[in-house]
Design a protein around this motif. Structure first.
Motif, short mmCIF file in Angstrom:
data_model
loop_
_atom_site.label_atom_id
_atom_site.label_comp_id
_atom_site.label_asym_id
_atom_site.label_seq_id
_atom_site.Cartn_x
_atom_site.Cartn_y
_atom_site.Cartn_z
N LEU A 23 -3.96 28.44 6.27
CA LEU A 23 -5.37 28.21 5.98
C LEU A 23 -5.85 29.10 4.83
O LEU A 23 -6.50 28.63 3.90
CB LEU A 23 -6.20 28.46 7.24
CG LEU A 23 -7.72 28.34 7.12
CD1 LEU A 23 -8.14 26.97 6.56
CD2 LEU A 23 -8.38 28.61 8.47
N VAL A 33 -12.33 23.53 2.75
CA VAL A 33 -12.04 23.18 4.14
C VAL A 33 -12.90 23.99 5.11
O VAL A 33 -12.50 24.26 6.23
CB VAL A 33 -10.53 23.36 4.46
CG1 VAL A 33 -9.70 22.32 3.74
CG2 VAL A 33 -10.05 24.77 4.12
N TRP A 48 -8.68 29.54 14.12
CA TRP A 48 -7.65 28.86 14.92
C TRP A 48 -7.83 29.13 16.41
O TRP A 48 -7.76 28.21 17.22
CB TRP A 48 -6.26 29.26 14.44
CG TRP A 48 -5.93 28.68 13.12
CD1 TRP A 48 -5.87 29.34 11.91
CD2 TRP A 48 -5.67 27.30 12.82
NE1 TRP A 48 -5.59 28.45 10.91
CE2 TRP A 48 -5.45 27.20 11.43
CE3 TRP A 48 -5.60 26.15 13.60
CZ2 TRP A 48 -5.16 25.99 10.81
CZ3 TRP A 48 -5.32 24.94 12.98
CH2 TRP A 48 -5.10 24.87 11.60
N LYS A 94 -8.78 19.19 9.13
CA LYS A 94 -8.02 20.33 8.61
C LYS A 94 -6.56 19.98 8.30
O LYS A 94 -5.64 20.62 8.78
CB LYS A 94 -8.09 21.51 9.57
CG LYS A 94 -9.47 22.07 9.77
CD LYS A 94 -10.04 22.70 8.53
CE LYS A 94 -11.38 23.32 8.74
NZ LYS A 94 -12.50 22.37 8.70
N LEU A 96 -3.82 20.59 6.13
CA LEU A 96 -3.55 21.73 5.27
C LEU A 96 -2.07 21.80 4.94
O LEU A 96 -1.23 21.70 5.84
CB LEU A 96 -3.96 23.03 5.96
CG LEU A 96 -5.39 23.12 6.49
CD1 LEU A 96 -5.53 24.33 7.41
CD2 LEU A 96 -6.37 23.19 5.34
#
Length: 173
Positions: A23, A33, A48, A94, A96
């Motif tokens: 992230l 994001v 998270w 998300k 990623l």
């Protein structure tokens, strides 16, 4: 060889630092994001760990791609929760990919896997939003997503400037 698997709540707890690194890498490389700079590791890790309740309730599924050494190089979420009138749809959240693994099919594999899981969950529609004009948008179009529209100045980029978001959907067969 890459592997794709799903993390449950215990897996998320065990991999929170690795997920935070992915992230942070995305945000530090300009991805819009949800976060702005500065973006310390602790803030990424807290994001998270904040997902634990929705994972435990099975309202969200978390997928990770690992590289040949077992390190997480990409992740995507499938959000299933919702009101009774929306239980036919899911949302991609998300998506990623670490900068070291970009343009190698990681995002496409994660997205296809999330779509298959959505089908298995009985979902017939999948939605997402993406930063307008950035590299993920053509991927979604290539994989059959349709544009609903664009919202100007929807979210702050990591540097604080405002950017547009494109809202997309795909009907699942």
């Amino acid at each position: 060889m890459r592997t794709l698997n799903e993390l449950d709540a215990a897996g998320l707890r065990a991999e929170a630092d690795a997920l935070a690194e992915v992230l942070r890498d995305c945000v530090l490389n300009g991805a819009s994001v949800g976060f702005v700079l500065p973006f310390p590791h602790e803030e990424a890790r807290a994001f998270w760990l904040g997902l634990l309740p929705s994972l435990e309730r099975r309202e969200r599924r978390l997928f990770v791609m690992r590289d040949g050494e077992g390190a997480i190089c990409g992740t995507a979420q499938l959000v299933l929760g919702g009101m009774p009138n929306g239980r036919h749809r899911a949302e991609i959240a998300k998506m990623l990919v670490h900068s070291r693994a970009r343009r190698q099919g990681v995002a496409q594999a994660l997205l296809r896997h999330a779509e298959q899981c959505a089908r298995e969950e009985g979902r017939t529609l999948i939605v997402l939003d993406t930063c307008t004009g950035y590299q993920a948008e053509p991927l979604y179009l290539k994989l059959g997503y349709q544009v609903c529209g664009t919202i100007p100045d929807f979210a702050a980029m990591p540097d604080g400037t405002l950017g547009a978001t494109t809202v997309m959907y795909k009907r699942l067969a």
